[in-house]
Write an enzyme that holds these catalytic residues in place. Structure first.
Site, mmCIF file in Angstrom:
data_model
loop_
_atom_site.group_PDB
_atom_site.id
_atom_site.type_symbol
_atom_site.label_atom_id
_atom_site.label_comp_id
_atom_site.label_asym_id
_atom_site.label_seq_id
_atom_site.Cartn_x
_atom_site.Cartn_y
_atom_site.Cartn_z
ATOM 1 N N CYS A 88 -9.427 -0.767 17.173
ATOM 2 C CA CYS A 88 -10.590 0.175 17.776
ATOM 3 C C CYS A 88 -11.204 1.067 16.905
ATOM 4 C CB CYS A 88 -9.827 0.971 18.618
ATOM 5 S SG CYS A 88 -8.820 2.313 18.207
ATOM 6 N N HIS B 294 -15.264 1.816 -1.820
ATOM 7 C CA HIS B 294 -14.213 0.782 -1.460
ATOM 8 C C HIS B 294 -12.975 1.315 -0.647
ATOM 9 C CE1 HIS B 294 -15.375 -2.664 -4.718
ATOM 10 N NE2 HIS B 294 -15.909 -2.355 -3.599
ATOM 11 N N TYR C 11 0.888 -1.428 0.016
ATOM 12 C CA TYR C 11 0.142 -0.018 -0.035
ATOM 13 C C TYR C 11 0.925 1.151 -0.011
ATOM 14 C CZ TYR C 11 -4.198 -2.397 -0.037
ATOM 15 O OH TYR C 11 -5.390 -3.276 -0.325
ATOM 16 N N ASP D 297 -7.752 5.626 -5.226
ATOM 17 C CA ASP D 297 -7.023 6.410 -5.621
ATOM 18 C C ASP D 297 -6.844 7.881 -5.357
ATOM 19 O OD1 ASP D 297 -8.317 7.383 -7.877
ATOM 20 O OD2 ASP D 297 -7.552 5.507 -9.102
ATOM 21 N N CYS E 254 -1.583 1.993 16.435
ATOM 22 C CA CYS E 254 -2.665 3.180 16.908
ATOM 23 C C CYS E 254 -2.040 3.801 18.209
ATOM 24 C CB CYS E 254 -3.771 2.275 17.062
ATOM 25 S SG CYS E 254 -5.102 3.185 17.659
ATOM 26 N N GLN F 234 -15.611 3.064 -7.051
ATOM 27 C CA GLN F 234 -14.748 1.795 -6.493
ATOM 28 C C GLN F 234 -13.241 1.951 -6.398
ATOM 29 O OE1 GLN F 234 -16.252 -2.389 -8.140
ATOM 30 N NE2 GLN F 234 -16.391 -0.638 -9.953
HETATM 31 C C1 BJW Z 1 -10.714 0.515 -19.191
HETATM 32 C C2 BJW Z 1 -9.406 1.231 -19.457
HETATM 33 C C3 BJW Z 1 -9.526 2.629 -20.168
HETATM 34 C C4 BJW Z 1 -8.874 -0.691 -18.592
HETATM 35 N N1 BJW Z 1 -10.978 3.059 -20.433
HETATM 36 N N2 BJW Z 1 -11.836 0.822 -19.351
HETATM 37 C C5 BJW Z 1 -21.774 -12.006 -4.480
HETATM 38 C C6 BJW Z 1 -21.765 -12.788 -5.497
HETATM 39 C C7 BJW Z 1 -20.190 -13.620 -5.533
HETATM 40 C C8 BJW Z 1 -19.150 -12.889 -4.650
HETATM 41 C C9 BJW Z 1 -19.646 -12.247 -3.537
HETATM 42 C C10 BJW Z 1 -20.811 -11.388 -3.572
HETATM 43 N N3 BJW Z 1 -21.053 -10.871 -2.732
HETATM 44 C C11 BJW Z 1 -19.836 -10.571 -2.023
HETATM 45 C C12 BJW Z 1 -19.158 -11.550 -2.546
HETATM 46 C C13 BJW Z 1 -17.577 -11.348 -2.330
HETATM 47 C C14 BJW Z 1 -16.574 -10.315 -2.711
HETATM 48 C C15 BJW Z 1 -16.823 -10.569 -4.329
HETATM 49 O O1 BJW Z 1 -17.320 -9.855 -4.999
HETATM 50 N N4 BJW Z 1 -15.954 -11.528 -4.838
HETATM 51 C C16 BJW Z 1 -15.676 -11.590 -6.285
HETATM 52 C C17 BJW Z 1 -14.282 -11.347 -6.865
HETATM 53 C C18 BJW Z 1 -16.419 -12.774 -6.815
HETATM 54 N N5 BJW Z 1 -16.933 -8.889 -2.341
HETATM 55 C C19 BJW Z 1 -16.798 -8.736 -1.160
HETATM 56 O O2 BJW Z 1 -16.092 -9.094 -0.442
HETATM 57 C C20 BJW Z 1 -17.138 -7.216 -0.831
HETATM 58 N N6 BJW Z 1 -17.764 -7.382 0.476
HETATM 59 C C21 BJW Z 1 -18.931 -7.641 0.675
HETATM 60 O O3 BJW Z 1 -19.707 -7.956 -0.137
HETATM 61 O O4 BJW Z 1 -19.127 -7.901 1.943
HETATM 62 C C22 BJW Z 1 -20.605 -8.617 2.324
HETATM 63 C C23 BJW Z 1 -20.605 -8.639 3.856
HETATM 64 C C24 BJW Z 1 -21.509 -8.446 4.394
HETATM 65 C C25 BJW Z 1 -21.593 -8.512 5.833
HETATM 66 C C26 BJW Z 1 -20.539 -9.074 6.611
HETATM 67 C C27 BJW Z 1 -19.404 -9.208 5.737
HETATM 68 C C28 BJW Z 1 -19.438 -9.152 4.534
HETATM 69 C C29 BJW Z 1 -15.808 -6.206 -0.710
HETATM 70 C C30 BJW Z 1 -15.123 -6.073 -1.962
HETATM 71 C C31 BJW Z 1 -13.996 -5.344 -1.868
HETATM 72 C C32 BJW Z 1 -13.128 -5.114 -3.042
HETATM 73 N N7 BJW Z 1 -12.109 -4.512 -2.719
HETATM 74 C C33 BJW Z 1 -10.830 -4.175 -3.671
HETATM 75 C C34 BJW Z 1 -9.682 -3.739 -3.263
HETATM 76 C C35 BJW Z 1 -9.577 -2.479 -2.448
HETATM 77 C C36 BJW Z 1 -8.191 -2.069 -2.092
HETATM 78 C C37 BJW Z 1 -7.181 -1.861 -2.832
HETATM 79 O O5 BJW Z 1 -7.128 -1.325 -3.883
HETATM 80 O O6 BJW Z 1 -6.278 -2.550 -2.787
HETATM 81 O O7 BJW Z 1 -11.602 -3.039 -4.576
HETATM 82 S S1 BJW Z 1 -10.714 -5.591 -4.934
HETATM 83 C C38 BJW Z 1 -10.571 -4.429 -6.306
HETATM 84 O O8 BJW Z 1 -11.667 -4.879 -7.259
HETATM 85 C C39 BJW Z 1 -10.909 -3.074 -5.850
HETATM 86 C C40 BJW Z 1 -11.690 -2.602 -7.083
HETATM 87 O O9 BJW Z 1 -12.265 -1.539 -6.500
HETATM 88 C C41 BJW Z 1 -12.774 -3.626 -7.196
HETATM 89 C C42 BJW Z 1 -13.297 -3.634 -8.619
HETATM 90 O O10 BJW Z 1 -12.430 -3.663 -9.533
HETATM 91 P P1 BJW Z 1 -12.523 -2.979 -10.921
HETATM 92 O O11 BJW Z 1 -12.394 -1.089 -10.404
HETATM 93 O O12 BJW Z 1 -13.658 -3.212 -11.699
HETATM 94 O O13 BJW Z 1 -11.005 -3.144 -11.720
HETATM 95 P P2 BJW Z 1 -10.731 -4.338 -12.608
HETATM 96 O O14 BJW Z 1 -9.272 -4.313 -12.799
HETATM 97 O O15 BJW Z 1 -11.436 -5.604 -12.319
HETATM 98 O O16 BJW Z 1 -11.508 -3.876 -14.124
HETATM 99 C C43 BJW Z 1 -11.062 -2.734 -14.823
HETATM 100 C C44 BJW Z 1 -11.571 -2.524 -16.152
HETATM 101 O O17 BJW Z 1 -11.407 -1.601 -16.752
HETATM 102 C C45 BJW Z 1 -11.252 -3.922 -17.005
HETATM 103 O O18 BJW Z 1 -12.426 -4.583 -17.439
HETATM 104 C C46 BJW Z 1 -10.600 -3.130 -18.413
HETATM 105 O O19 BJW Z 1 -11.034 -3.673 -19.480
HETATM 106 C C47 BJW Z 1 -11.005 -1.723 -17.980
HETATM 107 N N8 BJW Z 1 -10.235 -0.941 -18.643
HETATM 108 N N9 BJW Z 1 -8.369 0.410 -19.086
HETATM 109 C C48 BJW Z 1 -12.112 2.196 -19.957
HETATM 110 N N10 BJW Z 1 -8.588 3.375 -20.401
HETATM 111 ZN ZN ZN Z 2 -6.689 1.563 17.872
#
Ligand code: BJW
Ligand code: ZN
Length: 254
Positions: free
Chosen positions: A133, A122, A69, A107, A152, A104
């Protein structure tokens, strides 16, 4: 001659009675030089997300997670918003309360571009909170030296980046705000536009369904085919830095 930004509605044809909900993902920052997560050159191609972006990974090796990070903080601070970010600022200025941007991206580039009606579902790369805490989240641009895990000052627990990792719940207030926006503007012309997101991560991948259920027209702008592309009415393939200004009717140079 009229200013380039004022007269054109763009392909979306947003008029004074339209409301627009936008969802952005990492692709929108790709033209600012930041890597996406999936796809070629994506972060999760070269880094194991289970070790770096999960509470279990942080527990197992917090110094490794902070190294990852800290490098990303440096990259985000070097990056500049691009024409896609700027087009969304311009359309927000025109539409006011009829506009909401949900990102999402962690940055901070939308905020730096000037977006204000913005929800960062996110979290924030440039924020830090306590893993133990309820110490309030702080803005933190520090790139910690390798091996450092900041403590912390309130409870002595480990501080962590203020992002949402896999398996962690999103802020329910953020999801409610999305729902309230759709509910408020249903019945009129409601448009949902997703840009630069693979549609692989939930719950954001399901926003298109929430919007459709409220009668929204749904548009997708993405460089490649997204996992949920079949659920959109309109799909435009290409770079968001070019397509967002033209869809929204905003000069690319604003
Ligand atoms: C261009 C381009 C250009 C390139 N122009 N385009 C239901 C079904 C299945 C699974 C789940 C579900 N519900 C929850 C889940 C589990 C999980 C999940 O989704 N898993 C899947 C992988 C299957 N979800 C979670 O765990 C979430 N939490 C949750 O739902 O909690 C429920 C809960 C309730 C109560 C108690 C406990 C839990 C949390 C998700 C957190 C995601 N975190 C991240 C990391 C953030 C920190 C970090 O940066 O390190 O977030 S993962 C990563 O993916 C990041 C992003 O925001 C996120 C999405 O990615 P994004 O933005 O779509 O990027 P890419 O790379 O995937 O795609 C980019 C696209 O751009 C590509 O298609 C390119 O083609 C395109 N592109 N250049 C236009 N110039
Ligand atoms: Zn603390």
């Amino acid at each position: 001659m009229a200013p380039a930004t004022s007269s054109v509605d763009g392909e979306l044809g947003l008029g004074p009675d339209s409301a627009l909900l936008v969802l952005t993902g990492a692709g929108v920052s790709a033209e600012s030089g930041l890597p996406t997560y999936r796809g070629s050159g994506g972060l999760w191609r070269s880094h194991a997300f289970e070790r770096l972006a999960s509470p279990e990974g942080f527990h197992a090796d917090p110094a490794l997670v902070w190294r990852f990070y800290s490098e990303r903080r440096e990259a985000a601070l070097r990056a500049r918003p691009n024409a896609g970010h700027r087009a969304l600022v311009e359309v927000e200025r025109r539409m006011g309360q009829r506009f909401l941007l949900v990102t999402q991206n962690v940055d901070g580039l939308h905020r730096r571009a000037g977006s204000e009606r913005l929800i960062e579902i996110h979290g924030r790369l440039l924020g830090t909170r306590c893993s133990r805490c309820r110490r309030p989240e702080t803005t933190d641009e520090t790139a910690y030296a390798e091996g450092t895990v900041p403590p912390c000052e309130q409870c002595g627990g480990l501080l962590r980046p203020a992002v949402v990792w896999f398996g962690e719940a999103l802020d329910p207030a953020h999801l409610e705000a999305v729902d309230e926006f759709l509910e408020r503007w249903r019945g009129g012309r409601l448009v949902f536009l997703a840009a630069g997101t693979s549609g692989a991560v939930w719950p954001a991948a399901g926003f298109v369904d929430l919007a459709r259920a409220r009668g929204a027209e749904t548009w997708l702008v993405n460089a490649e085919r997204a996992d949920n592309a079949g659920r959109f009415d309109q799909v435009r393939q290409g770079p968001s830095g070019t397509l967002l200004p033209s869809l929204l009717g905003v000069s690319k140079t604003t």
